[in-house]
Design an enzyme around this catalytic site. Structure first.
Site, short mmCIF file in Angstrom:
data_model
loop_
_atom_site.label_atom_id
_atom_site.label_comp_id
_atom_site.label_asym_id
_atom_site.label_seq_id
_atom_site.Cartn_x
_atom_site.Cartn_y
_atom_site.Cartn_z
N HIS A 237 5.72 1.96 11.68
CA HIS A 237 4.73 1.45 11.46
C HIS A 237 3.76 2.10 10.39
CE1 HIS A 237 1.17 -1.39 11.23
NE2 HIS A 237 2.06 -2.52 11.24
N LYS A 239 3.09 4.58 7.05
CA LYS A 239 3.38 4.57 5.50
C LYS A 239 3.62 5.72 4.42
CE LYS A 239 2.63 -0.05 6.57
NZ LYS A 239 1.99 -0.72 8.37
N ASP A 244 6.62 16.04 -3.83
CA ASP A 244 7.09 17.95 -4.81
C ASP A 244 6.30 18.25 -2.99
OD1 ASP A 244 8.53 16.89 -6.70
OD2 ASP A 244 7.92 16.85 -8.20
N HIS A 413 -5.63 -6.88 4.65
CA HIS A 413 -5.03 -6.33 5.96
C HIS A 413 -5.40 -4.97 5.96
CE1 HIS A 413 -0.38 -4.05 6.54
NE2 HIS A 413 -0.94 -5.41 8.17
N LYS A 415 -7.41 -1.26 6.68
CA LYS A 415 -6.63 -0.75 7.94
C LYS A 415 -8.19 0.33 8.24
CE LYS A 415 -2.83 -1.78 8.83
NZ LYS A 415 -3.30 -2.95 9.45
N ASP A 420 -21.41 6.47 11.33
CA ASP A 420 -22.40 7.50 10.35
C ASP A 420 -22.48 7.65 9.23
OD1 ASP A 420 -23.18 7.23 13.37
OD2 ASP A 420 -22.88 8.90 14.01
#
Length: 495
Positions: A237, A239, A244, A413, A415, A420
């Protein structure tokens, strides 16, 4: 007169004896299989509820139970991962002190001194150093992220490493496939790793187009089902894009048309991605190299993949890998540490909110200590079962001071976790068992007030147009809706 034949009764007795022998053999085999599977459950299942559940399946469904456990209950990933993983070239952070996790530093930036225990906790859990000197730039939607990522690929001189869950064969995916093929034609070393399930979201698969462009591509953990199945376990899952060895991208965004409003998708998906520069990019590259070697057996080492990196920004950052292998529950422990250290505010954005009892208690304890806990969820989820199950969970946090907000469409979508106004956690993981126990995820913790303030403003804007969910809203629903959501909640460990 001829004598009557007696062979038929003899044959019948033999057949009966043979049938009884087979029955005894099958029963003995079933008993041995049940005992062996149960022993494996007791010795290897860490979660007592999972152990009890699998033991019930094994003994209540002879033969089928052990087979189901062997197919779906045994974690065969860890053994293979340990065999394939070899020492990789360490990141070359020129001028940046790479401190062991047991060291006391580096200290968090001013204003985050109370998070020093979190620095040490995550260091011990992950074995990764906290690296200063990074720049982290939020990219809002595919409208910002895709052009940045494509520009980096088109400007690549030595290497491109791309790992993703979904890589669709649509206008967005074809732009990336063509850019990767052009890079290969220029002599750039390119490696593309796609999750086997994520490669089936569109047909024909983008893998065919990549092969035609001579792009080296691999599927992560091919499964028996040759089609898309959203509830499959042990998925990649993460990404990650690294160009380089210097420029990195990570977040929650897959490669698909739905993320980019300029491509006019039928169903727009809002999301957040990030560009990273600085020493932490080497850790992103190391994570990709680890996954690639796990999948193909090919190690990625040397200057083509790992560059000399110097300080370019103010962010202290650390990669937090998580998965059902040696990284088991590292991200979940990070959640606990952040919630326990929070003094003023915790803000969480996730499309899938199915925390276990321990995380629910940690959220409630934080709220009861006076910490402002805000949880932002999509008003309309793309997976109905998940939304129903999540709704059935909400009363557990609403009754103790946590605030839950429903973000209106388009489907969000994103996340994100903020603590603080200083600490940010960005990446691919959701607040559910699939992300925290069953899939391979990658997040980055960041210590920087400026970055946190930018992300906090994004959350504030979303809250302004969201609906506040109250305990009464959940409890006053129709009894049939409650029953539907309650039944869905029973399957939450598998959603």
């Amino acid at each position: 007169p001829s004598r009557p034949r007696r062979a038929a009764p003899v044959r019948a007795d033999a057949v009966q004896h043979l049938a009884e022998s087979w029955q005894w053999a099958i029963s003995a085999f079933a008993l041995v299989a049940d005992v062996a599977a149960t022993v494996h459950v007791v010795l290897h299942k860490r979660d007592s509820r999972a152990a009890i559940g699998w033991a019930g399946v094994i003994w209540l469904t002879p033969l089928a139970g052990p087979l189901l456990y062997f197919l779906f209950g045994v974690n065969r990933i860890r053994r293979k991962a340990r065999r394939l993983r070899r020492p990789l070239d360490p990141p070359k952070a020129v001028g940046i002190p790479v401190l062991a996790p047991a060291d006391d530093g580096p200290e968090p930036p001013p204003g985050a001194e109370h998070l020093g225990t979190l620095v040490r906790l995550v260091g011990h859990v992950t074995g990764q150093p906290l690296l200063p000197g990074n720049r982290v730039v939020p990219l809002y939607g595919g409208e910002q992220a895709f052009p940045e990522m494509l520009a980096a690929i088109r400007g690549a001189e030595r290497s491109v490493a791309l790992g993703t869950y979904i890589f669709d064969n649509d206008p967005a995916g074809r732009m990336f496939a063509d850019a990767l093929a052009d890079a290969v034609a220029r002599g750039v070393e390119v490696r593309v790793l796609i999750d086997a399930v994520g490669s089936h979201y569109t047909w024909p698969s983008i893998v065919r187009r990549l092969h035609r462009g001579r792009v080296p591509v691999a599927r992560f953990l091919p499964q028996l089902l040759p089609w898309y199945f959203p509830y499959a376990n042990l998925r990649l899952h993460r990404k990650v894009l690294v160009v380089d060895g210097r420029v990195g991208f990570t977040g929650g965004m897959n490669i698909r048309q739905g993320h980019d409003a300029t491509l006019k998708p039928r169903h727009l998906i809002r999301d957040l991605h990030f560009r990273l520069d600085g020493p932490v990019v080497a850790r992103l590259q190391e994570a990709f190299a680890d996954d690639w070697e796990f999948t193909t057996g090919e190690p990625l080492t040397g200057d083509r993949w790992f560059a000399d990196l110097t300080a370019v920004g103010p962010v202290h950052a650390r990669v937090v890998p998580s998965g059902p292998d040696d990284d088991f529950e590292k991200l979940r422990t990070t959640f606990f540490g952040a919630l326990s250290c929070a003094r003023e505010s915790v803000r969480i954005m996730t499309p899938y909110f199915l925390p276990d009892a321990g995380l629910i208690s940690a959220l409630n304890v934080a709220a009861l200590r006076g910490v402002k806990v805000d949880i932002l969820l999509p008003r309309r989820n793309n997976l109905r079962l998940v939304q129903w199950a999540a709704t059935a969970e909400l009363w557990q946090v609403l009754g103790h001071g946590c605030r839950v907000w429903r973000v209106p469409p388009p489907f969000d979508h994103t996340k994100l976790m903020l603590v603080d106004g200083v600490w940010s956690l960005i990446g691919s993981a959701n607040w559910d068992a699939r992300s925290l126990r069953l899939n391979f995820e990658l997040d980055v913790e960041c210590y920087d007030p400026a970055l946190a303030a930018t992300l906090d403003e994004l959350v504030r804007q979303k809250i302004e147009r969201s609906d506040l969910v109250t305990l009464a809203d959940v409890e006053d629903r129709n009894v049939l809706l409650k029953l539907r959501d309650g039944v869905a909640r029973l399957f939450s460990p598998y959603l």
